[in-house]
Design a protein around this motif. Structure first.
Motif, PDB file in Angstrom:
ATOM      1  N   THR A 232      53.296 -13.227   5.664  1.00  0.00           N
ATOM      2  CA  THR A 232      52.808 -11.908   6.079  1.00  0.00           C
ATOM      3  C   THR A 232      51.586 -12.007   6.975  1.00  0.00           C
ATOM      4  O   THR A 232      51.496 -11.345   8.013  1.00  0.00           O
ATOM      5  CB  THR A 232      52.476 -11.061   4.840  1.00  0.00           C
ATOM      6  N   ALA A 233      50.627 -12.807   6.576  1.00  0.00           N
ATOM      7  CA  ALA A 233      49.383 -12.902   7.337  1.00  0.00           C
ATOM      8  C   ALA A 233      49.618 -13.542   8.699  1.00  0.00           C
ATOM      9  O   ALA A 233      49.162 -13.040   9.728  1.00  0.00           O
ATOM     10  CB  ALA A 233      48.337 -13.683   6.546  1.00  0.00           C
ATOM     11  N   TYR A 234      50.336 -14.664   8.715  1.00  0.00           N
ATOM     12  CA  TYR A 234      50.602 -15.360   9.974  1.00  0.00           C
ATOM     13  C   TYR A 234      51.390 -14.468  10.922  1.00  0.00           C
ATOM     14  O   TYR A 234      51.052 -14.342  12.100  1.00  0.00           O
ATOM     15  CB  TYR A 234      51.367 -16.648   9.691  1.00  0.00           C
ATOM     16  N   SER A 235      52.464 -13.847  10.419  1.00  0.00           N
ATOM     17  CA  SER A 235      53.304 -12.998  11.265  1.00  0.00           C
ATOM     18  C   SER A 235      52.508 -11.833  11.832  1.00  0.00           C
ATOM     19  O   SER A 235      52.641 -11.491  13.014  1.00  0.00           O
ATOM     20  CB  SER A 235      54.502 -12.473  10.462  1.00  0.00           C
ATOM     21  N   SER A 236      51.665 -11.230  11.009  1.00  0.00           N
ATOM     22  CA  SER A 236      50.844 -10.108  11.466  1.00  0.00           C
ATOM     23  C   SER A 236      49.837 -10.550  12.517  1.00  0.00           C
ATOM     24  O   SER A 236      49.587  -9.842  13.502  1.00  0.00           O
ATOM     25  CB  SER A 236      50.124  -9.474  10.273  1.00  0.00           C
ATOM     26  N   SER A 237      49.261 -11.737  12.311  1.00  0.00           N
ATOM     27  CA  SER A 237      48.288 -12.233  13.286  1.00  0.00           C
ATOM     28  C   SER A 237      48.943 -12.478  14.641  1.00  0.00           C
ATOM     29  O   SER A 237      48.366 -12.177  15.692  1.00  0.00           O
ATOM     30  CB  SER A 237      47.616 -13.509  12.780  1.00  0.00           C
ATOM     31  N   LYS A 238      50.157 -12.995  14.630  1.00  0.00           N
ATOM     32  CA  LYS A 238      50.840 -13.266  15.893  1.00  0.00           C
ATOM     33  C   LYS A 238      51.299 -11.978  16.573  1.00  0.00           C
ATOM     34  O   LYS A 238      51.244 -11.868  17.805  1.00  0.00           O
ATOM     35  CB  LYS A 238      52.019 -14.214  15.658  1.00  0.00           C
ATOM     36  N   ALA A 239      51.748 -10.997  15.797  1.00  0.00           N
ATOM     37  CA  ALA A 239      52.082  -9.704  16.392  1.00  0.00           C
ATOM     38  C   ALA A 239      50.852  -9.079  17.041  1.00  0.00           C
ATOM     39  O   ALA A 239      50.936  -8.471  18.119  1.00  0.00           O
ATOM     40  CB  ALA A 239      52.647  -8.776  15.320  1.00  0.00           C
ATOM     41  N   GLY A 240      49.709  -9.239  16.389  1.00  0.00           N
ATOM     42  CA  GLY A 240      48.468  -8.748  16.974  1.00  0.00           C
ATOM     43  C   GLY A 240      48.122  -9.452  18.275  1.00  0.00           C
ATOM     44  O   GLY A 240      47.643  -8.819  19.231  1.00  0.00           O
ATOM     45  N   ILE A 241      48.362 -10.752  18.327  1.00  0.00           N
ATOM     46  CA  ILE A 241      48.112 -11.507  19.560  1.00  0.00           C
ATOM     47  C   ILE A 241      49.000 -10.994  20.686  1.00  0.00           C
ATOM     48  O   ILE A 241      48.542 -10.831  21.832  1.00  0.00           O
ATOM     49  CB  ILE A 241      48.331 -13.012  19.314  1.00  0.00           C
ATOM     50  N   HIS A 242      50.263 -10.705  20.384  1.00  0.00           N
ATOM     51  CA  HIS A 242      51.160 -10.173  21.417  1.00  0.00           C
ATOM     52  C   HIS A 242      50.617  -8.855  21.976  1.00  0.00           C
ATOM     53  O   HIS A 242      50.616  -8.635  23.195  1.00  0.00           O
ATOM     54  CB  HIS A 242      52.557  -9.942  20.834  1.00  0.00           C
ATOM     55  N   GLY A 243      50.151  -7.981  21.091  1.00  0.00           N
ATOM     56  CA  GLY A 243      49.588  -6.715  21.542  1.00  0.00           C
ATOM     57  C   GLY A 243      48.298  -6.893  22.311  1.00  0.00           C
ATOM     58  O   GLY A 243      48.050  -6.201  23.314  1.00  0.00           O
ATOM     59  N   LEU A 244      47.463  -7.811  21.869  1.00  0.00           N
ATOM     60  CA  LEU A 244      46.208  -8.102  22.569  1.00  0.00           C
ATOM     61  C   LEU A 244      46.485  -8.546  23.998  1.00  0.00           C
ATOM     62  O   LEU A 244      45.821  -8.100  24.942  1.00  0.00           O
ATOM     63  CB  LEU A 244      45.442  -9.185  21.807  1.00  0.00           C
ATOM     64  N   GLY A 245      47.464  -9.415  24.166  1.00  0.00           N
ATOM     65  CA  GLY A 245      47.783  -9.907  25.493  1.00  0.00           C
ATOM     66  C   GLY A 245      48.173  -8.787  26.452  1.00  0.00           C
ATOM     67  O   GLY A 245      47.707  -8.744  27.603  1.00  0.00           O
ATOM     68  N   ARG A 246      49.019  -7.871  25.995  1.00  0.00           N
ATOM     69  CA  ARG A 246      49.439  -6.752  26.852  1.00  0.00           C
ATOM     70  C   ARG A 246      48.258  -5.865  27.210  1.00  0.00           C
ATOM     71  O   ARG A 246      48.110  -5.430  28.362  1.00  0.00           O
ATOM     72  CB  ARG A 246      50.514  -5.927  26.141  1.00  0.00           C
TER      73      ARG A 246
ATOM     74  N   LEU B 238      44.110 -11.534  -0.728  1.00  0.00           N
ATOM     75  CA  LEU B 238      43.290 -11.006   0.351  1.00  0.00           C
ATOM     76  C   LEU B 238      42.557 -12.119   1.094  1.00  0.00           C
ATOM     77  O   LEU B 238      42.422 -12.079   2.324  1.00  0.00           O
ATOM     78  CB  LEU B 238      42.289  -9.982  -0.188  1.00  0.00           C
ATOM     79  N   ASP B 239      42.071 -13.127   0.398  1.00  0.00           N
ATOM     80  CA  ASP B 239      41.346 -14.216   1.048  1.00  0.00           C
ATOM     81  C   ASP B 239      42.221 -14.969   2.038  1.00  0.00           C
ATOM     82  O   ASP B 239      41.741 -15.402   3.099  1.00  0.00           O
ATOM     83  CB  ASP B 239      40.793 -15.192   0.007  1.00  0.00           C
ATOM     84  N   VAL B 240      43.499 -15.138   1.706  1.00  0.00           N
ATOM     85  CA  VAL B 240      44.428 -15.822   2.620  1.00  0.00           C
ATOM     86  C   VAL B 240      44.660 -14.959   3.850  1.00  0.00           C
ATOM     87  O   VAL B 240      44.692 -15.449   4.983  1.00  0.00           O
ATOM     88  CB  VAL B 240      45.754 -16.147   1.904  1.00  0.00           C
ATOM     89  N   TRP B 241      44.837 -13.664   3.633  1.00  0.00           N
ATOM     90  CA  TRP B 241      44.974 -12.728   4.754  1.00  0.00           C
ATOM     91  C   TRP B 241      43.752 -12.818   5.674  1.00  0.00           C
ATOM     92  O   TRP B 241      43.881 -12.976   6.890  1.00  0.00           O
ATOM     93  CB  TRP B 241      45.141 -11.306   4.227  1.00  0.00           C
ATOM     94  N   LYS B 242      42.557 -12.732   5.084  1.00  0.00           N
ATOM     95  CA  LYS B 242      41.340 -12.725   5.890  1.00  0.00           C
ATOM     96  C   LYS B 242      41.163 -14.031   6.655  1.00  0.00           C
ATOM     97  O   LYS B 242      40.795 -14.015   7.840  1.00  0.00           O
ATOM     98  CB  LYS B 242      40.122 -12.483   4.996  1.00  0.00           C
ATOM     99  N   ARG B 243      41.424 -15.151   6.008  1.00  0.00           N
ATOM    100  CA  ARG B 243      41.249 -16.441   6.684  1.00  0.00           C
ATOM    101  C   ARG B 243      42.204 -16.566   7.862  1.00  0.00           C
ATOM    102  O   ARG B 243      41.820 -17.009   8.954  1.00  0.00           O
ATOM    103  CB  ARG B 243      41.459 -17.592   5.709  1.00  0.00           C
ATOM    104  N   THR B 244      43.453 -16.159   7.656  1.00  0.00           N
ATOM    105  CA  THR B 244      44.442 -16.250   8.728  1.00  0.00           C
ATOM    106  C   THR B 244      44.083 -15.342   9.892  1.00  0.00           C
ATOM    107  O   THR B 244      44.128 -15.754  11.055  1.00  0.00           O
ATOM    108  CB  THR B 244      45.838 -15.889   8.183  1.00  0.00           C
ATOM    109  N   ILE B 245      43.731 -14.103   9.585  1.00  0.00           N
ATOM    110  CA  ILE B 245      43.378 -13.155  10.642  1.00  0.00           C
ATOM    111  C   ILE B 245      42.102 -13.590  11.355  1.00  0.00           C
ATOM    112  O   ILE B 245      41.994 -13.505  12.588  1.00  0.00           O
ATOM    113  CB  ILE B 245      43.224 -11.730  10.069  1.00  0.00           C
ATOM    114  N   ASP B 246      41.117 -14.085  10.593  1.00  0.00           N
ATOM    115  CA  ASP B 246      39.854 -14.523  11.205  1.00  0.00           C
ATOM    116  C   ASP B 246      40.078 -15.622  12.230  1.00  0.00           C
ATOM    117  O   ASP B 246      39.452 -15.624  13.303  1.00  0.00           O
ATOM    118  CB  ASP B 246      38.887 -15.026  10.124  1.00  0.00           C
TER     119      ASP B 246
END
Length: 250
Positions: free
Chosen positions: A153-167, A104-112
């Motif tokens: 998982t964390a990196y890929s999810s963060s980048k997918a979120g960035i794509h959605g944020l941009g739109r 979880l800490d790796v997920w949180k750091r990446t997403i943060d």
């Protein structure tokens, strides 16, 4: 020939190295006043020192106070940006993993850093640009488009979120003259990916999945970034621009 960005002021995050530095330098060559920003102040200053029209600032994109203060100070100093490249991010090799193995800490750091940091950069960029317009450019990833990042998982999810944020932001602020686009570099050999570039077998495996047959370089994204920063792209918003050697066509 007229410099394509000579009327622009541009802020690039993560400009101390890699893609961020390459893009910031290309903007400076095209006549822009460039703000090299990085969490590592010394790296930002080293990158900016060769450019008379550039300044360097320390910026931690995961800390809203740091982001807000940076935009307020830039505006007060006459450096309110017309262009913001939200590029800073991390990829935690050796820690990011398939979902069942991910701490979880790796997920949180990446997403943060990657997703929340991009959100904060975009939030305050939009606030700065209201009433005058501007161009915001996000750095995405093939891992947010296909299964390329199954072990991240964390990196890929963060980048997918960035794509959605941009739109989403593009649609919300088009009427304000604020354009938002996402550039998707492929595997690009920068200090971020030394875990791959320094491993002959891992590097060969990923390059074998690139139809153009080579790894990307930071300079490969300069042209599309200049285009999106310039008025030449005035009708482009909400789009993904893939510069990945064909990786996501497979």
């Amino acid at each position: 020939m007229t410099a394509r960005l000579e009327t622009k002021t541009a802020l690039v995050t993560g400009a101390g190295s890699g893609i961020g530095r390459s893009v910031a330098e290309s903007f400076a060559r095209e006549g822009a006043r460039v703000i090299f920003s990085d969490r590592d102040r010394a790296a930002a200053e080293s990158a900016a020192e060769a450019w008379p029209t550039a300044i360097a600032i320390e910026l931690d994109i995961s800390d809203e106070q740091s982001v807000a203060h940076a935009f307020e100070k830039l505006e007060a100093d006459g450096f309110a940006p017309d262009v913001v490249v939200a590029n800073a991010g991390v990829q935690l090799f050796g820690h990011d993993a398939k979902v069942a193995d991910l701490d979880l800490d790796v997920w949180k750091r990446t997403i943060d850093i990657n997703l929340t940091g991009t959100f904060l950069t975009v939030k305050h960029a939009v606030r700065s640009m209201l009433g005058r317009g501007g161009s915001i450019i996000l750095t995405g990833s093939p891992t947010g488009l296909n299964g390329e990042g199954q072990d991240f998982t964390a990196y890929s999810s963060s980048k997918a979120g960035i794509h959605g944020l941009g739109r989403t932001v593009a649609a919300a602020y088009a009427s304000e003259g604020i354009r938002v686009n996402t550039v998707v570099p492929g595997y690009t050999e920068t200090p971020l990916v030394t875990a791959i570039s320094g491993d002959e077998a891992a590097r060969a495996a990923i390059v074998s999945r690139i139809p153009l047959g080579r790894a990307g370089q930071a300079s490969d994204v300069e042209g599309i970034m200049i285009y999106l920063a310039s008025d030449e792209s005035s009708f482009a918003t909400g789009a993904l621009f893939r510069v990945d050697g064909g990786m996501t066509t497979l």
